[in-house]
Enzyme design. Structure first.
Site, PDB file in Angstrom:
ATOM      1  N   HIS A 138       0.809  -1.218   0.000  1.00 42.55           N
ATOM      2  CA  HIS A 138       0.000   0.000   0.000  1.00 42.55           C
ATOM      3  C   HIS A 138       0.842   1.268   0.000  1.00 42.55           C
ATOM      4  O   HIS A 138       0.333   2.356  -0.278  1.00 42.55           O
ATOM      5  CB  HIS A 138      -0.957  -0.002   1.196  1.00 42.55           C
ATOM      6  CG  HIS A 138      -0.286   0.171   2.520  1.00 42.55           C
ATOM      7  ND1 HIS A 138       0.152  -0.884   3.285  1.00 42.55           N
ATOM      8  CD2 HIS A 138       0.033   1.283   3.222  1.00 42.55           C
ATOM      9  CE1 HIS A 138       0.702  -0.428   4.399  1.00 42.55           C
ATOM     10  NE2 HIS A 138       0.630   0.883   4.383  1.00 42.55           N
ATOM     11  N   ASP A 168      -0.109  -7.594   0.631  1.00 47.19           N
ATOM     12  CA  ASP A 168       0.312  -6.208   0.851  1.00 47.19           C
ATOM     13  C   ASP A 168       1.838  -6.083   0.836  1.00 47.19           C
ATOM     14  O   ASP A 168       2.446  -5.479   1.717  1.00 47.19           O
ATOM     15  CB  ASP A 168      -0.245  -5.662   2.169  1.00 47.19           C
ATOM     16  CG  ASP A 168      -0.190  -4.138   2.214  1.00 47.19           C
ATOM     17  OD1 ASP A 168      -0.123  -3.517   1.133  1.00 47.19           O
ATOM     18  OD2 ASP A 168      -0.181  -3.568   3.320  1.00 47.19           O
ATOM     19  N   GLY A 240       4.699   6.750   7.899  1.00 50.69           N
ATOM     20  CA  GLY A 240       6.065   6.815   7.379  1.00 50.69           C
ATOM     21  C   GLY A 240       6.864   5.580   7.734  1.00 50.69           C
ATOM     22  O   GLY A 240       7.813   5.224   7.046  1.00 50.69           O
ATOM     23  N   ASN A 241       6.491   4.901   8.830  1.00 47.12           N
ATOM     24  CA  ASN A 241       7.125   3.631   9.194  1.00 47.12           C
ATOM     25  C   ASN A 241       6.658   2.487   8.301  1.00 47.12           C
ATOM     26  O   ASN A 241       7.333   1.457   8.187  1.00 47.12           O
ATOM     27  CB  ASN A 241       6.808   3.249  10.636  1.00 47.12           C
ATOM     28  CG  ASN A 241       7.755   3.848  11.648  1.00 47.12           C
ATOM     29  OD1 ASN A 241       7.349   4.678  12.456  1.00 47.12           O
ATOM     30  ND2 ASN A 241       9.008   3.449  11.609  1.00 47.12           N
ATOM     31  N   SER A 242       5.499   2.645   7.706  1.00 46.95           N
ATOM     32  CA  SER A 242       4.901   1.558   6.960  1.00 46.95           C
ATOM     33  C   SER A 242       5.830   1.093   5.844  1.00 46.95           C
ATOM     34  O   SER A 242       6.350   1.899   5.070  1.00 46.95           O
ATOM     35  CB  SER A 242       3.567   2.001   6.370  1.00 46.95           C
ATOM     36  OG  SER A 242       2.817   0.902   5.955  1.00 46.95           O
ATOM     37  N   LEU A 297      -9.558 -24.415  -0.458  1.00 47.61           N
ATOM     38  CA  LEU A 297     -10.348 -25.567  -0.020  1.00 47.61           C
ATOM     39  C   LEU A 297     -11.726 -25.597  -0.654  1.00 47.61           C
ATOM     40  O   LEU A 297     -12.284 -26.664  -0.902  1.00 47.61           O
ATOM     41  CB  LEU A 297     -10.499 -25.566   1.506  1.00 47.61           C
ATOM     42  CG  LEU A 297      -9.257 -25.871   2.341  1.00 47.61           C
ATOM     43  CD1 LEU A 297      -9.603 -25.843   3.821  1.00 47.61           C
ATOM     44  CD2 LEU A 297      -8.653 -27.209   1.959  1.00 47.61           C
ATOM     45  N   GLY A 298     -12.315 -24.437  -0.886  1.00 47.64           N
ATOM     46  CA  GLY A 298     -13.669 -24.390  -1.414  1.00 47.64           C
ATOM     47  C   GLY A 298     -14.724 -24.537  -0.343  1.00 47.64           C
ATOM     48  O   GLY A 298     -15.690 -25.285  -0.496  1.00 47.64           O
ATOM     49  N   VAL A 299     -14.560 -23.819   0.772  1.00 50.20           N
ATOM     50  CA  VAL A 299     -15.529 -23.878   1.869  1.00 50.20           C
ATOM     51  C   VAL A 299     -15.831 -22.471   2.367  1.00 50.20           C
ATOM     52  O   VAL A 299     -15.030 -21.548   2.212  1.00 50.20           O
ATOM     53  CB  VAL A 299     -15.010 -24.721   3.062  1.00 50.20           C
ATOM     54  CG1 VAL A 299     -14.820 -26.163   2.662  1.00 50.20           C
ATOM     55  CG2 VAL A 299     -13.720 -24.137   3.621  1.00 50.20           C
TER      56      VAL A 299
END
Length: 496
Positions: A138, A168, A240-242, A297-299
């Site tokens: 991001h 991300d 800014g840390n991100s 898995l399809g659940v």
């Protein structure tokens, strides 16, 4: 402000309801908890001071060896494009950060568009001497001209090698050589209570060092990407840390700073980081120019409440309750049924529903793993061969954005969170505004475009195609939405 934030207020970005870790006394299901207990031993770090006091149980760390060795491998990432933002109202007596500012913004003449330098800011870290850099996705998503600045203040333009929205995580490349690098660790070896160190650029202050401890592991965040098992800590993190790293006491990067819990945009004691093992799975795919594939898995699963546990004859409200099973998918082929409760996956205990998606998504498709379930209160083991997430679920991996030059804006896909927030099911989100017709009409980032020239808009590509064919110097109706209000405006396009 590229740092993701969330809080418990109903009108804020995320509503966090984080499950506490509880005991796992499932009786007959105890057989399924065979986890690898030998992989979490941590070597004694030379950064730890030896105390002369024999009564001390824990010694305080000295972080200077880590800072001295790896500080120069941390970079600043920004995009200093001039954007068009909503201007102020001369009649408004309150500053922008006042809670009363908004009450003066609906009057005629308020908010004329104006140029303002809006600097997107984040951090990153160098993983190779020839200029590969890892950061949070991001941080750079939507940037037009990415600039990477080293601690010696040398600045380089950067290109995005790959970006995963689901993880991300982004990999950047700059044209430089012989750069300092970090050492990568293993986030699976982390333990709650261990010291952590963050180095980043909060508010643009170079190489700011903060410290804390691991507060929790494998923390799912509601309404966020369910495939990230976040590291929770109390390391002070600010805008800014991100995208910057967190280090363990061996000087190894074990996570990428990503989100904070906040009421006011500042640090409040809860920080969340992407485990480095998760991030590097994406990075390795980018380096190999391969698609990132997720297990499936399809659940449909849901939380087991105390009332539901009682109704299902379970001893404790733990696990992931299967609500539905898609035919012909991995779970159905393994014999999973609605009403089953998944309590372990590949020998990992499932205490809450949020723990399951990261484990499944991280499993290479085609792998067969044991899955412990409770069916009518009795323990069983199923062998499930994990499938591949369908394309309709993977589309978010590609960055669905488009620059619409004739309008003077950049738009992105309207994701589920935005659809819920705006109360609509189609359209595109305005990501940024620059000089052009949209700015002249007072449009701002955060608005959604639903129609143009009486044509429904469902994707950035579709909007781009429609705009290309529209005539110049002709009034065209444009339907936009902000909050829970939709409004038609008339826009005139220039020549191509």
């Amino acid at each position: 402000m590229p740092l993701h934030t969330f809080n418990f207020q109903p009108r804020q970005i995320l509503v966090a309801v984080v499950a506490a870790t509880v005991g796992f006394g499932l009786g007959a299901a105890g057989w399924a908890l065979a986890a690898d207990n030998g992989s979490t031993a941590t070597a004694v770090s030379p950064a730890i001071k030896v105390s002369a006091d024999p009564h001390k149980l824990v010694d305080l760390p000295d972080f200077t060896p880590i800072v001295n060795k790896y500080g120069n491998a941390i970079v600043k990432i920004d995009d200093s494009d001039t954007k068009i933002v909503q201007g102020g109202n001369s009649a408004d007596p309150f500053p922008r950060n006042s809670p009363f500012y908004q009450f003066f913004q609906g009057f005629p003449g308020a908010n004329p568009p104006q140029k303002e330098k809006m600097e997107a800011l984040g951090s990153g870290f160098i993983i190779s001497p020839n200029g590969y850099i890892v950061t949070a996705g991001h941080v750079v998503r939507g940037m037009h001209h990415i600039i990477v600045t080293l601690t010696n203040h040398h600045a380089y333009p950067a290109k995005v090698v790959g970006l995963s929205v689901r993880y991300d995580t982004a990999l950047l490349k700059i044209d430089a050589h012989n750069l300092p690098t970090v050492t990568l660790g293993n986030s699976r070896h982390l333990k709650v209570g261990q010291w952590l160190l963050a180095i980043g650029m909060p508010f643009g202050f170079y190489n700011t060092v903060t410290q804390g401890v691991v507060s929790a592991l494998n923390r799912p965040l509601p309404h966020d990407d369910e495939y990230i098992p976040f590291i929770q800590s109390d390391v002070p993190i600010n805008p800014g840390n991100s995208g910057g790293p967190i280090f363990n006491m061996e000087g190894q990067v074990v996570g990428i700073n990503d989100q904070i819990y906040t009421n006011d945009g500042g640090y409040m004691g809860l920080s969340f980081s992407i485990p480095i093992n998760t991030a590097m799975r994406a990075v390795h795919a980018f380096e190999a120019h391969k698609k990132l594939r997720f297990g499936w898995l399809g659940v449909d699963v849901q939380e087991v409440t105390p009332q539901m546990a009682k109704a299902l004859h379970l001893k404790e409200p733990v696990g992931a309750l299967v609500a539905s099973v898609s035919p012909h998918e991995a779970a159905a082929k393994a014999g999973l049924k609605p009403g089953d409760v998944i309590v372990t996956y590949n020998h990992e205990a499932i205490y809450s529903v949020g723990q399951l998606p990261p484990l499944v998504g991280d499993t290479p498709p085609g792998t067969t793993v044991p899955m412990g379930i409770l069916r009518h209160g009795k323990a069983e083991t199923l062998q499930v061969t994990v499938g591949t997430m369908p394309a309709k679920m993977r589309h978010i991996e590609a960055e669905k954005t488009a620059d619409i030059r004739r309008l003077g804006l950049r738009v992105t896909t309207l994701d589920q969170a935005a659809q819920k927030r705006l109360g609509i099911h189609h359209g595109v989100m305005i990501e940024s505004i620059y000089p052009g017709p949209a700015a002249q009409m007072g449009l701002t980032d955060g608005m959604a475009i639903q129609q143009i020239d009486q044509q429904m808009v469902n994707s950035p590509e579709q909007l781009q195609q429609i705009v290309r064919k529209l005539p110049a110097h002709t009034p065209i109706p444009l339907l936009v939405r902000q909050g829970h209000q939709s409004l038609y405006v008339v826009i005139t396009l220039p020549e191509h």
